[in-house]
Design a protein around this motif. Structure first.
Motif, PDB file in Angstrom:
ATOM      1  N   CYS A  67      -1.986   4.005  -5.152  1.00 20.10           N
ATOM      2  CA  CYS A  67      -2.480   3.005  -5.021  1.00 20.10           C
ATOM      3  C   CYS A  67      -1.965   2.041  -3.872  1.00 20.10           C
ATOM      4  CB  CYS A  67      -1.705   2.159  -6.774  1.00 20.10           C
ATOM      5  SG  CYS A  67      -0.505   1.504  -6.203  1.00 20.10           S
ATOM      6  N   ARG A  68      -2.836   0.578  -3.651  1.00 18.92           N
ATOM      7  CA  ARG A  68      -2.827  -0.200  -2.709  1.00 18.92           C
ATOM      8  C   ARG A  68      -2.283  -2.014  -3.459  1.00 18.92           C
ATOM      9  NH1 ARG A  68      -5.439   0.126   1.444  1.00 18.92           N
ATOM     10  NH2 ARG A  68      -7.598   1.489   2.100  1.00 18.92           N
ATOM     11  N   LYS A 113       3.159   5.535   2.475  1.00 19.03           N
ATOM     12  CA  LYS A 113       1.749   6.414   2.521  1.00 19.03           C
ATOM     13  C   LYS A 113       1.339   7.695   2.164  1.00 19.03           C
ATOM     14  CE  LYS A 113       0.447   3.355   6.251  1.00 19.03           C
ATOM     15  NZ  LYS A 113      -0.916   3.706   8.093  1.00 19.03           N
ATOM     16  N   ASP A 153       0.992  -1.400  -0.100  1.00 18.93           N
ATOM     17  CA  ASP A 153       0.349  -0.292  -0.128  1.00 18.93           C
ATOM     18  C   ASP A 153       1.118   1.656  -0.122  1.00 18.93           C
ATOM     19  OD1 ASP A 153      -1.970  -1.557   0.205  1.00 18.93           O
ATOM     20  OD2 ASP A 153      -2.439  -1.476   2.373  1.00 18.93           O
TER      21      ASP A 153
END
Length: 478
Positions: free
Chosen positions: A389-390, A430, A385
């Motif tokens: 996007c994941r 992140k 992640d």
């Protein structure tokens, strides 16, 4: 005289239009496109310009000619609906599209992503640029080969580049027998040539006397091109009625700081347009000339470009380097592509082989290589992640660089478009995406949303901290 709303309504969506294609890179299609655009402006028209594929520099030439921002049309990044909507959405008297590489050249050994595919998808009449230097009758064999290779009969006209006026009447007569309209020629004009470097043409801002070269080019083209027939061909393009951009979620009060100067000049204007459609304010700044980031910025985009040519000046602007490092380390969302990725490193090697201190966000060094490191379309599958996007999701991207890094990253498994070659690429968490691959937001809308959502979250946190410090009587800027 300003155009009335009634006159704007009479315009046909995406029409009239033409696509200037070429037999290959270096055949003169950018010079011809700029000459036609300049001529249209001189004749009192308001054209719109586009570049097929992921190129930045040719679009910059279009922008300098027109004095406005121009766009890209890319059938690898976008679906057919979006591609047509981007073309139909701009208001113009005429739409001029410049092809990419040779007319049939796409990913791998296919036409996917090629100028021919874009012409077919948009039903745009094509004018083929044929470089006639060093040839006479042989240019007819070249032209015949391109005409007979068509899967869709889009080539409607031809213009011969670097052709002697003495040869033109004979070549025109014979070429017309092949069933194509001969729309003129460009004589050899070395004094109007645009210089090149490793990534293609140099940027227009680096060309001494750029406007003078355009004027010299047009002085020749106004007599050597059949402008009436070019217009007739453009008028034959069908309207793109019914193709419109979809509705997007709108955010409020988000400011995106975007690097834009001589060193960081590779950005898709379509990306900026998409962010504005999401309600974002774009605040451009210069890592070369400014001392800090725009005030109250909620996110940061460091574009590509040629930071290696300005490494000494970037190093000397210590206040900007510190501001960028502080912002990223404080959690400001950042997209840093290619040159922007290089700027985030500890050190950057310049063209002379000397190293210079950069922002120091990433621990490694960027260094030059003797050959093109990566080139072409890629897909990137996320290993974890991240900001955009994941894990397991895929982004579409493009690479074109001679430099490499001691810490290229392993956040994505990259794969060449249309091929089997794979490698690890990109640094991501992140709040950060940093890597050599370039992203196009209309082809990665979900990633663009994720970036803006992260900016919104950061902005709320920043404002809460500011309010809290103000209540305590502390100067938030201290």
């Amino acid at each position: 005289m300003s155009e009335t709303e009634e006159e704007k309504k009479k315009r046909r969506p995406g029409a009239p239009r033409i696509l200037i294609a070429g037999t290959g890179s270096g055949c003169g299609k950018t010079t011809l496109t700029c000459g036609i655009l300049y001529g249209l402006v001189r004749q009192g028209y308001s054209p719109a310009a586009y570049k097929c594929g992921p190129d930045y520099i040719d679009s910059m030439f279009h922008s300098r000619v027109l004095g406005i921002e121009t766009g890209n049309l890319d059938s690898f990044f976008t679906d057919d609906q979006t591609l047509r909507a981007l073309l139909a959405g701009r208001q113009a008297d005429i739409h001029v599209i410049e092809g990419v590489m040779g007319y049939y050249d796409g990913m791998g050994f296919t036409e996917n992503g090629s100028a021919s595919e874009i012409a077919s998808l948009t039903k745009t009449p094509v004018i083929l640029t044929v470089n006639a230097r060093g040839m006479s009758r042989s240019v007819l064999a070249v032209l015949r080969g391109f005409l007979e290779s068509q899967s869709w009969p889009g080539i409607k006209g031809v213009i011969f580049n670097q052709l002697s006026p003495v040869l033109y009447p004979d070549i025109r007569r014979e070429a017309q027998k092949l069933g194509v309209r001969v729309l003129g020629y460009v004589p050899r004009l070395p004094e109007a040539a645009f210089e090149s470097r490793k990534l293609g043409l140099v940027t227009p801002g680096e060309i001494e006397g750029f406007r003078d070269k355009l004027a010299l080019l047009y002085d020749s083209l106004k007599d050597s091109l059949d402008w009436d027939s070019i217009w007739e061909l453009a008028e034959s393009a069908p309207d793109l009625t019914g193709f419109a951009a979809g509705e997007e979620k709108v955010f409020n009060g988000i400011k995106i700081a975007v690097a834009k100067d001589e060193a960081f000049c590779f950005l898709y204007q379509d990306n900026m347009e998409f962010l504005r459609r999401l309600g974002c304010e774009i605040a451009c700044f210069s890592p070369l000339h400014d001392s800090g980031l725009p005030e109250e910025a909620d996110a940061l985009i460091l574009n590509g470009g040629y930071p290696e040519l300005y490494a000494d000046r970037l190093e000397k602007n210590g206040s900007m380097r510190r501001a960028v490092k502080k912002a990223v380390e404080n959690g400001m969302p950042v997209i840093a592509e290619c040159g922007g990725f290089m700027y985030l490193h500890r050190r950057l090697q310049d063209e002379k082989g000397e190293y210079h201190e950069m922002a120091g966000v990433l621990p490694g060094d960027c260094y030059r290589t003797p050959k093109l490191s990566r080139f072409g379309y890629i897909t990137m599958k996320a290993e974890k992640d991240n900001l955009l996007c994941r894990a397991g999701e895929t982004l579409k991207a493009h690479e074109f660089h001679y430099y490499d890094s001691t810490c290229p990253g392993d956040a994505f498994a990259a794969k060449k478009g249309g091929g089997r070659a794979g490698w690890m690429a990109g640094v991501a968490d992140k709040t950060m995406y940093a890597g050599f691959p370039h992203l196009y937001f209309y082809g990665n809308k979900k990633a663009a949303y994720a970036f803006v959502e992260a900016a919104e979250k950061y902005g709320k946190r920043r404002k809460n901290i500011t309010i809290s410090e103000t209540v305590r009587g502390k100067d938030p800027g201290a």
